[in-house]
Design a protein around this motif. Sequence first.
Motif, PDB file in Angstrom:
ATOM      1  N   PRO A  53       0.805  -1.209   0.000  1.00  0.00           N
ATOM      2  CA  PRO A  53       0.000   0.000   0.000  1.00  0.00           C
ATOM      3  C   PRO A  53       0.845   1.269   0.000  1.00  0.00           C
ATOM      4  N   ARG A  54       0.388   2.264  -0.697  1.00  0.00           N
ATOM      5  CA  ARG A  54       1.121   3.516  -0.833  1.00  0.00           C
ATOM      6  C   ARG A  54       0.126   4.647  -1.070  1.00  0.00           C
ATOM      7  N   ILE A  55       0.525   5.844  -0.758  1.00  0.00           N
ATOM      8  CA  ILE A  55      -0.369   6.994  -0.937  1.00  0.00           C
ATOM      9  C   ILE A  55       0.315   8.003  -1.853  1.00  0.00           C
ATOM     10  N   ILE A  74       3.329  19.662  -7.330  1.00  0.00           N
ATOM     11  CA  ILE A  74       4.128  18.763  -6.479  1.00  0.00           C
ATOM     12  C   ILE A  74       3.353  17.465  -6.294  1.00  0.00           C
ATOM     13  N   LEU A  75       3.980  16.354  -6.628  1.00  0.00           N
ATOM     14  CA  LEU A  75       3.399  15.033  -6.416  1.00  0.00           C
ATOM     15  C   LEU A  75       4.309  14.257  -5.475  1.00  0.00           C
ATOM     16  N   VAL A  76       3.717  13.623  -4.503  1.00  0.00           N
ATOM     17  CA  VAL A  76       4.493  12.894  -3.493  1.00  0.00           C
ATOM     18  C   VAL A  76       3.935  11.488  -3.409  1.00  0.00           C
ATOM     19  N   LYS A  77       4.823  10.509  -3.279  1.00  0.00           N
ATOM     20  CA  LYS A  77       4.355   9.137  -3.043  1.00  0.00           C
ATOM     21  C   LYS A  77       5.066   8.580  -1.830  1.00  0.00           C
ATOM     22  N   THR A  78       4.268   8.134  -0.863  1.00  0.00           N
ATOM     23  CA  THR A  78       4.869   7.576   0.342  1.00  0.00           C
ATOM     24  C   THR A  78       4.450   6.117   0.475  1.00  0.00           C
ATOM     25  N   TRP A 106      13.138  15.136  -9.757  1.00  0.00           N
ATOM     26  CA  TRP A 106      12.897  13.985  -8.875  1.00  0.00           C
ATOM     27  C   TRP A 106      13.514  14.243  -7.519  1.00  0.00           C
ATOM     28  N   MET A 107      12.923  13.690  -6.495  1.00  0.00           N
ATOM     29  CA  MET A 107      13.563  13.806  -5.183  1.00  0.00           C
ATOM     30  C   MET A 107      13.033  12.765  -4.209  1.00  0.00           C
ATOM     31  N   GLU A 108      13.824  12.574  -3.153  1.00  0.00           N
ATOM     32  CA  GLU A 108      13.366  11.794  -2.009  1.00  0.00           C
ATOM     33  C   GLU A 108      13.229  12.782  -0.871  1.00  0.00           C
ATOM     34  N   THR A 124      17.930  12.924 -11.805  1.00  0.00           N
ATOM     35  CA  THR A 124      18.039  11.478 -11.609  1.00  0.00           C
ATOM     36  C   THR A 124      18.555  11.272 -10.185  1.00  0.00           C
ATOM     37  N   PRO A 125      18.311  10.121  -9.558  1.00  0.00           N
ATOM     38  CA  PRO A 125      18.853   9.931  -8.206  1.00  0.00           C
ATOM     39  C   PRO A 125      20.371   9.934  -8.224  1.00  0.00           C
ATOM     40  N   PRO A 126      21.020  10.443  -7.174  1.00  0.00           N
ATOM     41  CA  PRO A 126      22.478  10.398  -7.138  1.00  0.00           C
ATOM     42  C   PRO A 126      22.954   8.958  -6.956  1.00  0.00           C
ATOM     43  N   GLY A 130      20.661   4.418  -3.069  1.00  0.00           N
ATOM     44  CA  GLY A 130      20.075   3.190  -2.543  1.00  0.00           C
ATOM     45  C   GLY A 130      18.770   2.867  -3.227  1.00  0.00           C
ATOM     46  N   TYR A 131      18.543   3.506  -4.345  1.00  0.00           N
ATOM     47  CA  TYR A 131      17.275   3.293  -5.005  1.00  0.00           C
ATOM     48  C   TYR A 131      17.423   2.655  -6.376  1.00  0.00           C
ATOM     49  N   SER A 132      18.237   3.292  -7.193  1.00  0.00           N
ATOM     50  CA  SER A 132      18.242   2.828  -8.576  1.00  0.00           C
ATOM     51  C   SER A 132      19.508   2.055  -8.883  1.00  0.00           C
ATOM     52  N   TYR A 150       4.261  12.257 -17.905  1.00  0.00           N
ATOM     53  CA  TYR A 150       5.178  11.454 -17.068  1.00  0.00           C
ATOM     54  C   TYR A 150       4.592  11.072 -15.711  1.00  0.00           C
ATOM     55  N   VAL A 151       3.307  11.306 -15.540  1.00  0.00           N
ATOM     56  CA  VAL A 151       2.643  10.949 -14.282  1.00  0.00           C
ATOM     57  C   VAL A 151       1.921   9.626 -14.496  1.00  0.00           C
ATOM     58  N   GLN A 152       2.160   8.693 -13.570  1.00  0.00           N
ATOM     59  CA  GLN A 152       1.743   7.303 -13.769  1.00  0.00           C
ATOM     60  C   GLN A 152       0.380   6.952 -13.184  1.00  0.00           C
TER      61      GLN A 152
HETATM   62  C1  HEC Z   1       9.418   0.458 -11.552  1.00  0.00           C
HETATM   63  C2  HEC Z   1       8.944   1.658 -12.208  1.00  0.00           C
HETATM   64  C3  HEC Z   1       9.093   2.960 -11.444  1.00  0.00           C
HETATM   65  C4  HEC Z   1      10.255   3.548 -11.016  1.00  0.00           C
HETATM   66  C5  HEC Z   1      11.656   3.005 -11.116  1.00  0.00           C
HETATM   67  C6  HEC Z   1       9.866   4.799 -10.426  1.00  0.00           C
HETATM   68  N1  HEC Z   1       8.524   4.956 -10.482  1.00  0.00           N
HETATM   69 FE1  HEC Z   1       7.489   6.450  -9.582  1.00  0.00          FE
HETATM   70  N2  HEC Z   1       5.758   5.503 -10.067  1.00  0.00           N
HETATM   71  C7  HEC Z   1       5.636   4.332 -10.792  1.00  0.00           C
HETATM   72  C8  HEC Z   1       4.232   3.974 -10.917  1.00  0.00           C
HETATM   73  C9  HEC Z   1       3.667   2.765 -11.651  1.00  0.00           C
HETATM   74  C10 HEC Z   1       3.514   4.961 -10.244  1.00  0.00           C
HETATM   75  C11 HEC Z   1       1.983   5.054 -10.107  1.00  0.00           C
HETATM   76  C12 HEC Z   1       1.525   4.884  -8.693  1.00  0.00           C
HETATM   77  C13 HEC Z   1       1.774   3.484  -8.149  1.00  0.00           C
HETATM   78  O1  HEC Z   1       1.304   2.508  -8.723  1.00  0.00           O
HETATM   79  O2  HEC Z   1       2.452   3.394  -7.111  1.00  0.00           O
HETATM   80  C14 HEC Z   1       4.506   5.916  -9.734  1.00  0.00           C
HETATM   81  C15 HEC Z   1       4.181   7.051  -9.035  1.00  0.00           C
HETATM   82  C16 HEC Z   1       5.072   7.987  -8.598  1.00  0.00           C
HETATM   83  C17 HEC Z   1       4.705   9.238  -7.980  1.00  0.00           C
HETATM   84  C18 HEC Z   1       3.290   9.752  -7.829  1.00  0.00           C
HETATM   85  C19 HEC Z   1       2.874  10.475  -9.130  1.00  0.00           C
HETATM   86  C20 HEC Z   1       2.621   9.531 -10.288  1.00  0.00           C
HETATM   87  O3  HEC Z   1       3.412   9.525 -11.258  1.00  0.00           O
HETATM   88  O4  HEC Z   1       1.627   8.776 -10.244  1.00  0.00           O
HETATM   89  C21 HEC Z   1       5.861   9.867  -7.641  1.00  0.00           C
HETATM   90  C22 HEC Z   1       5.989  11.203  -6.948  1.00  0.00           C
HETATM   91  C23 HEC Z   1       6.959   9.026  -8.051  1.00  0.00           C
HETATM   92  N3  HEC Z   1       6.444   7.891  -8.641  1.00  0.00           N
HETATM   93  C24 HEC Z   1       8.284   9.335  -7.886  1.00  0.00           C
HETATM   94  C25 HEC Z   1       9.325   8.534  -8.344  1.00  0.00           C
HETATM   95  C26 HEC Z   1      10.723   8.821  -8.145  1.00  0.00           C
HETATM   96  C27 HEC Z   1      11.273  10.049  -7.443  1.00  0.00           C
HETATM   97  C28 HEC Z   1      11.425   7.806  -8.705  1.00  0.00           C
HETATM   98  C29 HEC Z   1      12.924   7.577  -8.717  1.00  0.00           C
HETATM   99  C30 HEC Z   1      13.580   7.664  -7.444  1.00  0.00           C
HETATM  100  C31 HEC Z   1      10.450   6.865  -9.257  1.00  0.00           C
HETATM  101  N4  HEC Z   1       9.192   7.350  -9.042  1.00  0.00           N
HETATM  102  C32 HEC Z   1      10.779   5.693  -9.890  1.00  0.00           C
HETATM  103  C33 HEC Z   1       6.672   3.610 -11.322  1.00  0.00           C
HETATM  104  C34 HEC Z   1       8.001   3.846 -11.093  1.00  0.00           C
END
Ligand code: HEC
Length: 161
Positions: A53-55, A74-78, A106-108, A124-126, A130-132, A150-152
Amino acid sequence: MRAMALTLLLTACATTPVDSEFVVQDGDFAGLETWQHWQIDATAPGSFHTTGPRIVYLNRKPPAGATAFPVGTILVKTLLNGSGDTFAMVKRGGSYNADWAIGWEWMEITNKTGAWQIVWRGNTPPDGAGYSEDGVSCNLCHSMARSNDYVQSAALKLPIP
Ligand code: HEC
């Protein structure tokens, strides 16, 4: 005549507004918990970023009918897996990240100290974030949503009513 044309050209250049950038600061994330948000539970295998789960939080909706997110979005995913891992993408605009997710930074971020702070930021992440594995994964994955600026997230499909 030529001098006049040159003067006109120079005047035009001087008055043409430069495409201004939004450079997000720590304080811009304050109160993000109260922003519009969506919880996602479905897992897309292959990355911890899309597992469990994520928000997703959005600071402000684009104008109705917009086909791109405006500068300042600003879009944030936690992740709700206990790690506290929180990522953000911010529409910085201008020619930022022009080779990949155009205009997006991009940022953390973390609130481990009680207030949101940027841990790293960039196009891009530095190395060692620890991420990419390849250093361009934010751009690569989010480029799959190029047609949606570019929003997923499905909830953020443009145009948003
Ligand atoms: C494996 C593929 C993948 C990678 C790598 C990835 N993302 Fe995403 N990201 C997604 C998907 C798919 C979503 C849609 C929401 C979900 O399903 O969690 C998303 C959602 C997000 C969102 C919410 C806005 C949106 O696009 O829906 C943010 C903010 C975000 N990602 C930041 C990052 C950052 C910062 C990085 C690199 C550190 C990153 N993501 C790397 C696939 C990825």
